[in-house]
Design a protein around this motif. Structure first.
Motif, PDB file in Angstrom:
ATOM      1  N   ASN A 132       7.444  98.959 -14.936  1.00 58.49           N
ATOM      2  CA  ASN A 132       6.290  98.121 -14.606  1.00 58.49           C
ATOM      3  C   ASN A 132       6.746  96.946 -13.742  1.00 58.49           C
ATOM      4  O   ASN A 132       7.742  96.292 -14.030  1.00 58.49           O
ATOM      5  N   LEU A 133       6.021  96.726 -12.682  1.00 61.19           N
ATOM      6  CA  LEU A 133       6.398  95.705 -11.705  1.00 61.19           C
ATOM      7  C   LEU A 133       5.363  94.600 -11.665  1.00 61.19           C
ATOM      8  O   LEU A 133       4.204  94.805 -12.031  1.00 61.19           O
ATOM      9  N   VAL A 134       5.799  93.440 -11.202  1.00 63.45           N
ATOM     10  CA  VAL A 134       4.846  92.355 -10.993  1.00 63.45           C
ATOM     11  C   VAL A 134       5.016  91.865  -9.553  1.00 63.45           C
ATOM     12  O   VAL A 134       6.136  91.696  -9.076  1.00 63.45           O
ATOM     13  N   VAL A 135       3.888  91.717  -8.864  1.00 58.89           N
ATOM     14  CA  VAL A 135       3.942  91.297  -7.462  1.00 58.89           C
ATOM     15  C   VAL A 135       4.307  89.816  -7.406  1.00 58.89           C
ATOM     16  O   VAL A 135       3.697  88.985  -8.086  1.00 58.89           O
ATOM     17  N   GLU A 136       5.308  89.508  -6.614  1.00 59.75           N
ATOM     18  CA  GLU A 136       5.806  88.132  -6.504  1.00 59.75           C
ATOM     19  C   GLU A 136       5.429  87.588  -5.137  1.00 59.75           C
ATOM     20  O   GLU A 136       5.756  88.192  -4.115  1.00 59.75           O
ATOM     21  N   ASN A 137       4.726  86.440  -5.110  1.00 63.07           N
ATOM     22  CA  ASN A 137       4.385  85.908  -3.787  1.00 63.07           C
ATOM     23  C   ASN A 137       4.880  84.478  -3.557  1.00 63.07           C
ATOM     24  O   ASN A 137       4.458  83.818  -2.625  1.00 63.07           O
ATOM     25  N   VAL A 138       5.791  84.030  -4.401  1.00 61.57           N
ATOM     26  CA  VAL A 138       6.404  82.713  -4.176  1.00 61.57           C
ATOM     27  C   VAL A 138       7.843  82.896  -3.698  1.00 61.57           C
ATOM     28  O   VAL A 138       8.239  82.404  -2.646  1.00 61.57           O
ATOM     29  N   GLY A 170       8.494  90.546 -19.551  1.00 55.93           N
ATOM     30  CA  GLY A 170       8.229  91.928 -19.945  1.00 55.93           C
ATOM     31  C   GLY A 170       8.114  92.920 -18.798  1.00 55.93           C
ATOM     32  O   GLY A 170       7.684  94.055 -18.992  1.00 55.93           O
ATOM     33  N   PHE A 171       8.479  92.506 -17.601  1.00 52.48           N
ATOM     34  CA  PHE A 171       8.424  93.427 -16.463  1.00 52.48           C
ATOM     35  C   PHE A 171       9.817  93.960 -16.149  1.00 52.48           C
ATOM     36  O   PHE A 171      10.827  93.317 -16.448  1.00 52.48           O
ATOM     37  N   SER A 172       9.856  95.115 -15.502  1.00 48.67           N
ATOM     38  CA  SER A 172      11.153  95.686 -15.120  1.00 48.67           C
ATOM     39  C   SER A 172      11.729  94.930 -13.927  1.00 48.67           C
ATOM     40  O   SER A 172      12.934  94.736 -13.826  1.00 48.67           O
ATOM     41  N   ASP A 173      10.859  94.510 -13.027  1.00 43.29           N
ATOM     42  CA  ASP A 173      11.340  93.876 -11.795  1.00 43.29           C
ATOM     43  C   ASP A 173      10.160  93.285 -11.021  1.00 43.29           C
ATOM     44  O   ASP A 173       9.003  93.556 -11.322  1.00 43.29           O
ATOM     45  N   PHE A 174      10.487  92.484 -10.019  1.00 46.40           N
ATOM     46  CA  PHE A 174       9.475  91.975  -9.098  1.00 46.40           C
ATOM     47  C   PHE A 174       9.274  92.938  -7.943  1.00 46.40           C
ATOM     48  O   PHE A 174      10.218  93.618  -7.517  1.00 46.40           O
ATOM     49  N   LEU A 175       8.070  92.968  -7.433  1.00 44.82           N
ATOM     50  CA  LEU A 175       7.785  93.667  -6.179  1.00 44.82           C
ATOM     51  C   LEU A 175       7.585  92.550  -5.152  1.00 44.82           C
ATOM     52  O   LEU A 175       6.645  91.759  -5.259  1.00 44.82           O
ATOM     53  N   TYR A 176       8.512  92.451  -4.220  1.00 43.26           N
ATOM     54  CA  TYR A 176       8.484  91.335  -3.266  1.00 43.26           C
ATOM     55  C   TYR A 176       7.560  91.614  -2.097  1.00 43.26           C
ATOM     56  O   TYR A 176       7.456  92.752  -1.628  1.00 43.26           O
ATOM     57  N   LEU A 177       6.921  90.553  -1.627  1.00 45.76           N
ATOM     58  CA  LEU A 177       6.064  90.659  -0.444  1.00 45.76           C
ATOM     59  C   LEU A 177       6.774  90.031   0.743  1.00 45.76           C
ATOM     60  O   LEU A 177       7.738  89.272   0.582  1.00 45.76           O
ATOM     61  N   ASP A 178       6.267  90.314   1.941  1.00 45.80           N
ATOM     62  CA  ASP A 178       6.885  89.749   3.139  1.00 45.80           C
ATOM     63  C   ASP A 178       6.700  88.235   3.150  1.00 45.80           C
ATOM     64  O   ASP A 178       5.700  87.723   2.641  1.00 45.80           O
ATOM     65  N   SER A 179       7.657  87.540   3.725  1.00 40.34           N
ATOM     66  CA  SER A 179       7.637  86.082   3.634  1.00 40.34           C
ATOM     67  C   SER A 179       6.755  85.427   4.693  1.00 40.34           C
ATOM     68  O   SER A 179       6.495  84.235   4.633  1.00 40.34           O
ATOM     69  N   VAL A 180       6.268  86.197   5.665  1.00 40.88           N
ATOM     70  CA  VAL A 180       5.451  85.605   6.729  1.00 40.88           C
ATOM     71  C   VAL A 180       3.968  85.614   6.343  1.00 40.88           C
ATOM     72  O   VAL A 180       3.295  84.584   6.377  1.00 40.88           O
ATOM     73  N   HIS A 181       3.454  86.766   5.941  1.00 42.01           N
ATOM     74  CA  HIS A 181       2.028  86.876   5.614  1.00 42.01           C
ATOM     75  C   HIS A 181       1.748  86.892   4.118  1.00 42.01           C
ATOM     76  O   HIS A 181       0.608  86.761   3.700  1.00 42.01           O
ATOM     77  N   ASN A 182       2.792  87.116   3.332  1.00 41.27           N
ATOM     78  CA  ASN A 182       2.630  87.234   1.880  1.00 41.27           C
ATOM     79  C   ASN A 182       1.629  88.333   1.532  1.00 41.27           C
ATOM     80  O   ASN A 182       0.836  88.203   0.606  1.00 41.27           O
ATOM     81  N   ARG A 183       1.649  89.386   2.288  1.00 38.43           N
ATOM     82  CA  ARG A 183       0.588  90.394   2.165  1.00 38.43           C
ATOM     83  C   ARG A 183       1.132  91.815   2.188  1.00 38.43           C
ATOM     84  O   ARG A 183       0.479  92.739   1.749  1.00 38.43           O
ATOM     85  N   TYR A 184       2.323  91.981   2.732  1.00 34.11           N
ATOM     86  CA  TYR A 184       2.859  93.327   2.865  1.00 34.11           C
ATOM     87  C   TYR A 184       4.004  93.556   1.880  1.00 34.11           C
ATOM     88  O   TYR A 184       4.850  92.681   1.685  1.00 34.11           O
ATOM     89  N   VAL A 185       3.992  94.736   1.303  1.00 37.81           N
ATOM     90  CA  VAL A 185       5.013  95.091   0.326  1.00 37.81           C
ATOM     91  C   VAL A 185       6.360  95.251   1.032  1.00 37.81           C
ATOM     92  O   VAL A 185       6.432  95.842   2.117  1.00 37.81           O
TER      93      VAL A 185
END
Ligand SMILES: *Cc1c(COP(=O)(O)O)cnc(C)c1O
Length: 268
Positions: A132-138, A170-185
């Motif tokens: 299970n992943l959690v989307v990280e946008n910071v 409780g998550f396995s890992d973060f799913l990182y987003l792009d650092s420019v738009h914070n919108r793309y996986v």
């Protein structure tokens, strides 16, 4: 006595390696086949990726032949630690770094290349249970123009805190987003990401912020040979909402299904 010991070990294995932090890791596995013989997955690809990374870090790299010989010698020396075919594999960690008494941001006077190995079972606890992943946008794992496209050791130092927080929650890992738009996986900490929708498998395109995964490359080739359409492109985080399937790939995790993804307080 203590000082003597310290000075001696400094000379043998310099602790000044830490500045300016130039180092490249590789990761690959040796598997035991049913008939007892041992095979390596993709060692030539790891050798050439190490060369690309070392070049970016202004370090000379071992030749492909030197790399292959070093890996083979290490695996054979540790042959008894390669688990049976159904139990796991031998994780191989080549490491290249600059060392010597460096005071400024200049190339190192010396370089070390070493390889260590350990038998491993499945990467995530519980074996092939979906993660299970959690989307990280910071926190971002990479930014354009830096070194997210290579296995630079510092990349992992920068996300350890995030990874620890994900695990605590409780998550396995973060799913990182792009650092420019914070919108793309982009990817997870040490694995690439794929999104399946109907007969199409999409994965974020390489462009310097995503690691050039060797497992990723294999999956693309196999998927295409099996009649799937594979797209390497920008994958927006919104696409996760109606994906049929999401999975991760890397030498450590192999291919790992994603069970759920938490995103903006929602669990998908
Ligand atoms: C190593 C790694 C991967 C996976 O690459 P493989 O060559 O398939 O092991 C993906 N992302 C990151 C950040 C990595 O360090």
């Amino acid at each position: 006595m203590a000082l003597h010991f310290r000075r001696k070990s400094c000379r043998k294995f310099s602790f000044f390696q830490l500045f300016p932090g130039r180092g490249i890791i590789e990761g690959l596995k040796a598997y035991r086949k049913q008939n007892g013989s041992i095979i390596l997955f993709g060692p030539e690809e790891n050798a050439s990726r190490l060369q690309i990374g070392a070049e970016r870090m202004c370090m000379p790299a071992p030749t492909i032949e030197q790399f292959l010989e070093a890996v083979t010698t290490t695996v054979l020396a540790n042959e008894r630690w390669v688990p049976p075919s159904d139990k796991g594999s031998l994780h191989i960690r080549p490491l290249r770094f600059g060392n010597g008494p460096v005071l400024s941001v200049t190339p190192a006077p010396e370089f070390t290349f070493l390889i260590y190995v350990t038998p491993v079972g499945s990467y995530f606890e519980g074996g092939l249970k979906p993660i299970n992943l959690v989307v990280e946008n910071v926190i971002h794992s990479a930014t354009p123009g830096r070194v997210g496209g290579i296995k630079a050791i510092g990349n992992y130092a920068g996300i350890m805190k995030a990874q620890a927080e994900a695990k605590t929650s409780g998550f396995s890992d973060f799913l990182y987003l792009d650092s420019v738009h914070n919108r793309y996986v982009e990817e997870v900490s040490t694995a690439n990401v794929f999104v399946v929708k109907d007969n199409t498998i999409s994965t974020p395109a390489l462009g310097g912020t995503i690691l050039t995964g060797i497992t990723r490359k294999s999956i693309i080739e196999i998927a295409q040979s099996q009649g799937f359409k594979v797209e390497e492109r920008l994958v927006s985080v919104a696409e996760l909402i109606d994906a049929d399937e999401v999975f991760c790939s890397g030498n450590a995790v192999c291919v790992m299904p994603v069970g759920n993804i938490s995103f903006m307080e929602r669990r998908l």
